[in-house]
Scaffold this motif. Structure first.
Motif, mmCIF file in Angstrom:
data_model
loop_
_atom_site.group_PDB
_atom_site.id
_atom_site.type_symbol
_atom_site.label_atom_id
_atom_site.label_comp_id
_atom_site.label_asym_id
_atom_site.label_seq_id
_atom_site.Cartn_x
_atom_site.Cartn_y
_atom_site.Cartn_z
ATOM 1 N N GLU A 20 38.796 31.716 39.979
ATOM 2 C CA GLU A 20 37.760 32.220 40.903
ATOM 3 C C GLU A 20 37.178 31.107 41.840
ATOM 4 O O GLU A 20 37.058 31.382 43.092
ATOM 5 N N THR A 46 44.455 38.078 38.124
ATOM 6 C CA THR A 46 43.469 38.709 37.812
ATOM 7 C C THR A 46 43.274 38.955 36.434
ATOM 8 O O THR A 46 44.369 39.591 35.647
ATOM 9 N N ASP A 47 42.147 38.659 35.990
ATOM 10 C CA ASP A 47 41.889 38.885 34.475
ATOM 11 C C ASP A 47 43.009 38.209 33.733
ATOM 12 O O ASP A 47 43.681 38.635 33.066
ATOM 13 N N CYS A 91 48.487 38.327 34.582
ATOM 14 C CA CYS A 91 47.308 39.289 34.841
ATOM 15 C C CYS A 91 47.277 40.208 33.561
ATOM 16 O O CYS A 91 48.425 40.839 33.127
ATOM 17 N N ALA A 140 40.273 32.035 34.227
ATOM 18 C CA ALA A 140 39.656 32.753 35.126
ATOM 19 C C ALA A 140 38.760 32.046 35.966
ATOM 20 O O ALA A 140 38.404 32.278 37.119
ATOM 21 N N GLU A 141 37.904 30.995 35.483
ATOM 22 C CA GLU A 141 36.875 30.364 36.141
ATOM 23 C C GLU A 141 37.692 29.476 37.364
ATOM 24 O O GLU A 141 37.108 29.435 38.274
ATOM 25 N N THR A 154 39.147 32.872 29.704
ATOM 26 C CA THR A 154 37.914 32.427 30.410
ATOM 27 C C THR A 154 37.986 31.287 31.413
ATOM 28 O O THR A 154 37.556 31.255 32.275
ATOM 29 N N LYS A 178 40.974 37.789 27.289
ATOM 30 C CA LYS A 178 40.855 37.257 28.923
ATOM 31 C C LYS A 178 40.780 35.619 28.624
ATOM 32 O O LYS A 178 40.035 35.308 27.690
#
Length: 543
Positions: A76, A22-23, A34, A72-73, A69, A67
């Motif tokens: 997700e 997460t993050d 994380c 993270a994408e 990104t 972060k």
């Protein structure tokens, strides 16, 4: 035990909380966590310096956490895909098949494995590799197992040449420190060269076996035709002879059939062995071909040792030649018209020839009557010339003839001449007798035992005949020796007594009905064949 020692084999799980990140943040050494987990880990650590929980790389100051990104994408996308409850029909993993690394609660069959992520994906979880720019460059292969290190529970990524095994990145700084470490790609390239070379050798061996089978099938067909022709000609010839010869006809046919069966049985057995060996070679070649096509380096290298090598392929003893009944047929045609009292002697000669299939060094040979002109021409050799084989090299043959030493020809052009046939052909036709006047043939350049003082014009008298060698008393050289085939008759001298069925020079042996000769056996047996040298009343002397 520290937290990082219990990491799970999931590319996108945080090694601290063991759950999907997460993050996500990436620290300078390249590992990701994380954001909250890595901060908490460093806050609780009693060390003055901050270090990576996985590789233990230390940092003088606590790194700034930003972060990631892109990661993270990706995460997700995975979370969204994991929430999809529907599973397409037929996509459930069967026992022994590769499962998706991200499906939880249900075992879904993987459709692809990623060599970069070291994970396997079902159709749903594979979707990010086609939509996320950073994942599009990853190498996807058919589903395969992703082996992990037993000690560190990390993916096996590099190969240790020192210990000949795959290890994880943590092993490099642990048990395999200072070892010769290379990437899986480098190790595969080296082994692939060897496997491709071995594959080419197997291909050559396979083609060679296929060629042998083709040649053997041709030889079998020729052998059948030759035997059939020999039987037909034998039957036609013997049916024209008297009843005495009919019994010998059956004997010759039986021996031809027996020899044909022996040849064909040997050829058939060898063909079966070659076909089995060919099947084995093709199966081994197919196994190596499948391994060559695999795109998984680890699977390739791990299975390399189990691949066969050319040295494991046992070579079968090949059938160099099959017999031919051509010489039998020709002998039968020549035999037709011979006198009845010579029949048994000639039949024995034919049977001996029927069993003779190979020409060897030291054999007496001559050019077959069926050969119009030898491949390398006649030279001084004629159809009546009989020579001794000196060398054999495959199909090529070198023969020393009285007329020409070192004559070169092909084995298929030659026929075997037995000593019995040689003596029989010379004596049955009344060619030479003890006391005959003879001289060296004009076609003979140099006699086998040299000239001495003899010339082509010298005329001498036959003193003795032993085997294919005669002893002649010339005015220029007493006791001169030469081959029968080197000599020609000047004047035949009759030396046969009217009351005797024999004449000097005849080939004879003791009758099978005689159990003990009048003057005992000596070293002679029923199988001994000699030449008559003298006649006195009812006494015959032979050598």
């Amino acid at each position: 035990m520290d937290t990082f020692m219990s990491l799970e084999n999931d590319q996108y799980n945080c090694s601290v909380c063991l759950d999907l990140m997460t993050d996500p943040v990436t620290i300078p050494c390249g590992h990701s966590y994380c954001m909250a987990c890595i901060q908490d880990y460093w806050n609780k650590s009693n060390q003055k310096t901050n270090y990576c929980p996985q590789c233990r790389q230390t940092f003088p100051t606590r790194p700034t956490l930003n972060k990631n990104t892109m990661l993270a994408e990706i995460l997700e996308t995975f979370r969204n895909a994991a929430l999809q409850p529907s599973v397409p029909a037929g996509s459930l993993a069967e026992p022994g098949s590769i499962e998706c690394s991200f499906c939880t609660g249900i075992k879904v069959a993987a459709v692809k494995s990623c060599l970069d992520c070291r994970a396997s994906y079902c159709k749903t979880h594979l979707h990010p590799h086609y939509t996320v720019h950073a994942l599009k460059t990853h190498k996807l292969v058919n589903p395969t197992n992703m082996p992990t290190c037993e000690k560190h529970n990390k993916l096996l990524e590099v190969f240790c040449r020192t210990d000949q095994k795959f290890v994880c990145v943590l092993c490099i700084t642990d048990d395999h420190k200072s070892h010769d470490i290379v990437s899986s790609e480098t190790e595969r390239e080296e082994k692939q060269v060897k496997l491709e070379a071995n594959t080419r050798k197997f291909e050559e061996k396979r083609k060679a076996k296929q060629k042998e089978i083709q040649e053997l099938e041709t030889a079998i067909a020729s052998r059948k035709h030759s035997a059939k022709k020999a039987v037909e000609d034998t039957q036609l010839t013997f049916t024209s002879l008297i009843s005495f010869l009919k019994d010998r006809c059956s004997e010759v046919i039986k021996n031809i059939r027996d020899q044909e069966k022996t040849d064909l049985d040997r050829a058939t057995d060898l063909k079966k062995q070659l076909e089995l060996k060919l099947a084995a070679l093709m199966e081994q070649e197919d196994t190596m071909g499948k391994l060559l096509k695999t795109e998984d380096n680890i699977y390739f290298v791990q299975n390399f040792k189990s691949m066969p090598t050319p040295s494991e392929a046992e070579e079968l003893q090949t059938l160099k030649s099959v017999g031919s009944s051509e010489n039998v047929r020709e002998s039968i045609l020549e035999f037709k018209g011979k006198l009845e009292h010579l029949c048994q002697q000639r039949v024995n000669m034919i049977l001996q020839q029927a069993l003779k299939t190979d020409i060897r060094i030291g054999d007496r040979v001559r050019v077959k009557p069926s050969v119009g002109t030898p491949k390398h021409k006649w030279g001084k050799v004629t159809r009546q010339s009989v020579g001794v084989v000196k060398t054999l090299n495959g199909e090529e043959i070198n023969v020393d003839f009285p007329e020409q030493s070192g004559w070169h020809g092909f084995v298929s052009e030659m026929e075997f001449v037995s000593e019995q046939e040689l003596l029989g052909s010379l004596t049955a036709n009344g060619s030479f007798h003890i006391g005959d006047e003879v001289r060296v043939k004009a076609s003979v350049v140099t006699p086998k035992h040299d000239w001495g003082g003899v010339t082509h014009k010298s005329v001498g008298r036959v003193k003795a005949i032993k085997g294919d060698v005669m002893t002649v008393d010339f005015p220029e050289f007493s006791g001169w020796k030469g081959f029968l085939s080197e000599m020609e008759l000047i004047r035949s001298k009759a030396s046969v007594q009217p009351s005797s069925p024999f004449k000097i020079g005849d080939s004879v042996r003791v009758k099978t009905t005689v159990t003990s000769p009048k003057y005992n056996w000596g070293a002679v047996s029923h199988k001994s064949v000699g030449v008559v040298t003298a006649l006195s009343e009812d006494i015959t002397k032979f050598s």
